[in-house]
Design a protein around this motif. Structure first.
Motif, PDB file in Angstrom:
ATOM      1  N   LEU A  47       0.827  -1.208   0.000  1.00 34.23           N
ATOM      2  CA  LEU A  47       0.000   0.000   0.000  1.00 34.23           C
ATOM      3  C   LEU A  47       0.862   1.259   0.000  1.00 34.23           C
ATOM      4  O   LEU A  47       0.546   2.235  -0.679  1.00 34.23           O
ATOM      5  N   GLU A  48       1.948   1.254   0.749  1.00 39.12           N
ATOM      6  CA  GLU A  48       2.845   2.408   0.779  1.00 39.12           C
ATOM      7  C   GLU A  48       3.501   2.639  -0.575  1.00 39.12           C
ATOM      8  O   GLU A  48       3.622   3.766  -1.023  1.00 39.12           O
ATOM      9  N   ILE A  49       3.925   1.562  -1.215  1.00 36.75           N
ATOM     10  CA  ILE A  49       4.581   1.703  -2.515  1.00 36.75           C
ATOM     11  C   ILE A  49       3.589   2.195  -3.561  1.00 36.75           C
ATOM     12  O   ILE A  49       3.926   3.006  -4.425  1.00 36.75           O
ATOM     13  N   SER A  50       2.340   1.734  -3.476  1.00 37.41           N
ATOM     14  CA  SER A  50       1.357   2.133  -4.481  1.00 37.41           C
ATOM     15  C   SER A  50       0.712   3.477  -4.170  1.00 37.41           C
ATOM     16  O   SER A  50      -0.102   3.949  -4.947  1.00 37.41           O
ATOM     17  N   LYS A  51       1.074   4.103  -3.061  1.00 31.54           N
ATOM     18  CA  LYS A  51       0.490   5.398  -2.702  1.00 31.54           C
ATOM     19  C   LYS A  51       0.747   6.396  -3.829  1.00 31.54           C
ATOM     20  O   LYS A  51       1.858   6.579  -4.270  1.00 31.54           O
ATOM     21  N   GLY A  52      -0.297   7.035  -4.278  1.00 32.18           N
ATOM     22  CA  GLY A  52      -0.159   8.031  -5.328  1.00 32.18           C
ATOM     23  C   GLY A  52      -0.182   7.482  -6.735  1.00 32.18           C
ATOM     24  O   GLY A  52       0.030   8.200  -7.690  1.00 32.18           O
ATOM     25  N   ARG A  53      -0.435   6.220  -6.889  1.00 29.10           N
ATOM     26  CA  ARG A  53      -0.461   5.622  -8.219  1.00 29.10           C
ATOM     27  C   ARG A  53      -1.796   4.924  -8.446  1.00 29.10           C
ATOM     28  O   ARG A  53      -2.625   4.821  -7.573  1.00 29.10           O
ATOM     29  N   GLY A  54      -1.973   4.427  -9.637  1.00 26.42           N
ATOM     30  CA  GLY A  54      -3.149   3.604  -9.927  1.00 26.42           C
ATOM     31  C   GLY A  54      -4.446   4.373  -9.902  1.00 26.42           C
ATOM     32  O   GLY A  54      -4.657   5.263 -10.697  1.00 26.42           O
ATOM     33  N   PHE A  55      -5.337   4.012  -8.979  1.00 21.12           N
ATOM     34  CA  PHE A  55      -6.675   4.574  -8.954  1.00 21.12           C
ATOM     35  C   PHE A  55      -6.668   6.079  -8.782  1.00 21.12           C
ATOM     36  O   PHE A  55      -7.611   6.737  -9.169  1.00 21.12           O
ATOM     37  N   GLY A  56      -5.634   6.624  -8.199  1.00 19.19           N
ATOM     38  CA  GLY A  56      -5.610   8.051  -7.941  1.00 19.19           C
ATOM     39  C   GLY A  56      -4.929   8.869  -9.010  1.00 19.19           C
ATOM     40  O   GLY A  56      -4.685  10.046  -8.808  1.00 19.19           O
ATOM     41  N   SER A  57      -4.603   8.291 -10.160  1.00 19.81           N
ATOM     42  CA  SER A  57      -3.853   9.045 -11.156  1.00 19.81           C
ATOM     43  C   SER A  57      -4.725  10.112 -11.804  1.00 19.81           C
ATOM     44  O   SER A  57      -5.950  10.012 -11.856  1.00 19.81           O
ATOM     45  N   ALA A  58      -4.081  11.145 -12.296  1.00 24.23           N
ATOM     46  CA  ALA A  58      -4.794  12.245 -12.956  1.00 24.23           C
ATOM     47  C   ALA A  58      -5.487  11.760 -14.226  1.00 24.23           C
ATOM     48  O   ALA A  58      -6.558  12.254 -14.586  1.00 24.23           O
ATOM     49  N   LYS A  59      -4.903  10.788 -14.921  1.00 22.46           N
ATOM     50  CA  LYS A  59      -5.531  10.230 -16.120  1.00 22.46           C
ATOM     51  C   LYS A  59      -6.870   9.567 -15.780  1.00 22.46           C
ATOM     52  O   LYS A  59      -7.823   9.658 -16.530  1.00 22.46           O
ATOM     53  N   ARG A  60      -6.947   8.897 -14.638  1.00 25.30           N
ATOM     54  CA  ARG A  60      -8.212   8.276 -14.236  1.00 25.30           C
ATOM     55  C   ARG A  60      -9.258   9.329 -13.917  1.00 25.30           C
ATOM     56  O   ARG A  60     -10.431   9.156 -14.225  1.00 25.30           O
ATOM     57  N   VAL A  61      -8.836  10.401 -13.257  1.00 24.68           N
ATOM     58  CA  VAL A  61      -9.768  11.500 -12.981  1.00 24.68           C
ATOM     59  C   VAL A  61     -10.283  12.066 -14.295  1.00 24.68           C
ATOM     60  O   VAL A  61     -11.469  12.341 -14.445  1.00 24.68           O
ATOM     61  N   LEU A  62      -9.394  12.205 -15.267  1.00 28.33           N
ATOM     62  CA  LEU A  62      -9.778  12.706 -16.585  1.00 28.33           C
ATOM     63  C   LEU A  62     -10.764  11.755 -17.267  1.00 28.33           C
ATOM     64  O   LEU A  62     -11.761  12.191 -17.847  1.00 28.33           O
ATOM     65  N   LYS A  63     -10.531  10.458 -17.170  1.00 26.70           N
ATOM     66  CA  LYS A  63     -11.430   9.482 -17.802  1.00 26.70           C
ATOM     67  C   LYS A  63     -12.814   9.471 -17.162  1.00 26.70           C
ATOM     68  O   LYS A  63     -13.792   9.133 -17.812  1.00 26.70           O
ATOM     69  N   LYS A  64     -12.892   9.837 -15.881  1.00 27.23           N
ATOM     70  CA  LYS A  64     -14.174   9.835 -15.180  1.00 27.23           C
ATOM     71  C   LYS A  64     -14.984  11.103 -15.419  1.00 27.23           C
ATOM     72  O   LYS A  64     -16.119  11.193 -14.960  1.00 27.23           O
ATOM     73  N   MET A  65     -14.418  12.081 -16.118  1.00 24.64           N
ATOM     74  CA  MET A  65     -15.156  13.314 -16.390  1.00 24.64           C
ATOM     75  C   MET A  65     -16.413  12.996 -17.199  1.00 24.64           C
ATOM     76  O   MET A  65     -16.384  12.168 -18.105  1.00 24.64           O
ATOM     77  N   THR A  66     -17.493  13.678 -16.872  1.00 28.88           N
ATOM     78  CA  THR A  66     -18.761  13.406 -17.553  1.00 28.88           C
ATOM     79  C   THR A  66     -18.955  14.272 -18.796  1.00 28.88           C
ATOM     80  O   THR A  66     -19.655  13.862 -19.707  1.00 28.88           O
ATOM     81  N   ASP A  67     -18.353  15.434 -18.827  1.00 28.63           N
ATOM     82  CA  ASP A  67     -18.494  16.324 -19.980  1.00 28.63           C
ATOM     83  C   ASP A  67     -17.534  15.863 -21.077  1.00 28.63           C
ATOM     84  O   ASP A  67     -16.324  16.075 -21.001  1.00 28.63           O
ATOM     85  N   GLU A  68     -18.087  15.213 -22.093  1.00 26.94           N
ATOM     86  CA  GLU A  68     -17.265  14.629 -23.163  1.00 26.94           C
ATOM     87  C   GLU A  68     -16.507  15.674 -23.964  1.00 26.94           C
ATOM     88  O   GLU A  68     -15.377  15.437 -24.384  1.00 26.94           O
ATOM     89  N   THR A  69     -17.100  16.835 -24.191  1.00 34.03           N
ATOM     90  CA  THR A  69     -16.394  17.868 -24.977  1.00 34.03           C
ATOM     91  C   THR A  69     -15.184  18.387 -24.226  1.00 34.03           C
ATOM     92  O   THR A  69     -14.124  18.604 -24.832  1.00 34.03           O
ATOM     93  N   GLU A  70     -15.321  18.593 -22.922  1.00 33.65           N
ATOM     94  CA  GLU A  70     -14.177  19.038 -22.115  1.00 33.65           C
ATOM     95  C   GLU A  70     -13.106  17.952 -22.071  1.00 33.65           C
ATOM     96  O   GLU A  70     -11.921  18.234 -22.162  1.00 33.65           O
ATOM     97  N   LYS A  71     -13.533  16.707 -21.914  1.00 39.53           N
ATOM     98  CA  LYS A  71     -12.595  15.595 -21.878  1.00 39.53           C
ATOM     99  C   LYS A  71     -11.814  15.513 -23.191  1.00 39.53           C
ATOM    100  O   LYS A  71     -10.594  15.363 -23.186  1.00 39.53           O
ATOM    101  N   GLN A  72     -12.509  15.637 -24.309  1.00 36.03           N
ATOM    102  CA  GLN A  72     -11.843  15.581 -25.618  1.00 36.03           C
ATOM    103  C   GLN A  72     -10.901  16.764 -25.816  1.00 36.03           C
ATOM    104  O   GLN A  72      -9.819  16.609 -26.386  1.00 36.03           O
ATOM    105  N   ARG A  73     -11.306  17.947 -25.334  1.00 41.01           N
ATOM    106  CA  ARG A  73     -10.443  19.125 -25.438  1.00 41.01           C
ATOM    107  C   ARG A  73      -9.145  18.931 -24.652  1.00 41.01           C
ATOM    108  O   ARG A  73      -8.053  19.228 -25.138  1.00 41.01           O
TER     109      ARG A  73
END
Length: 177
Positions: A47-73
């Motif tokens: 858990l310590e080694i994976s802290k800050g990786r995986g589920f919490g990455s900025a790319k995942r936050v971007l993929k979860k965005m609901t506004d498709e036009t903003e996501k594509q931009r």
């Protein structure tokens, strides 16, 4: 991001496992308890080694965005180089928003940022091992992101300076009400 605390726990788990294995041969309860300790240290170390990786990455936050036009931009901005992804600190910065990975992260419009600084206090607890960038917006929301171990980290420093510059320009333009 290297994590010496997590690596130390994994080495401790390996040592406890090996010692427990030899003591189990003598049918002692100490060997059994060492195996349990090794298992716990293994879980905490991973858990310590994976802290800050995986589920919490900025790319995942971007993929979860609901506004498709903003996501594509934003994806187009990443592809053409007008946006920058800082993978080591889980942050994406575009001309319009900052995307922090992690539980307390999210998408922050750059026009709302009024203060950005680093802190070692997270969830009202001082953390000796990590430092975070704390961002405060016009409506007093607080975002924690871009965590790093307490050592020199060029990406962390770059993100912090960019966010400080954004906050300074927003304050200069009358961003604080």
């Amino acid at each position: 991001m290297k994590n010496s605390k997590g690596k130390g726990l994994l080495w401790g788990a390996l040592a406890a496992f090996v010692v427990g294995f030899f003591l189990m041969g003598n049918a002692t309860a100490i060997g059994f308890f060492l195996w349990i300790a090794a298992l716990l240290m293994l879980i905490i170390g991973l858990l310590e080694i994976s802290k800050g990786r995986g589920f919490g990455s900025a790319k995942r936050v971007l993929k979860k965005m609901t506004d498709e036009t903003e996501k594509q931009r934003i994806m187009a901005a990443l592809e053409n180089g007008s946006a920058k992804e800082y993978r080591e600190v889980n942050t994406i910065i575009t001309d319009r928003e900052v995307i922090f990975g992690g539980r307390e992260g999210g998408v922050i419009p750059t026009s709302d940022i009024v203060n950005a600084y680093y802190t070692n206090i997270h969830n009202n607890v001082y953390d000796y091992a990590y430092k975070w960038i704390k961002v405060i917006t016009k409506d007093s929301k607080v975002y924690y992101g871009s965590w790093s171990m307490r050592r020199n980290n060029a990406e962390y420093d770059t993100v912090l300076e960019r966010l400080r510059g954004i906050a300074q320009s927003n304050r200069a333009e009358g961003g604080i009400e």
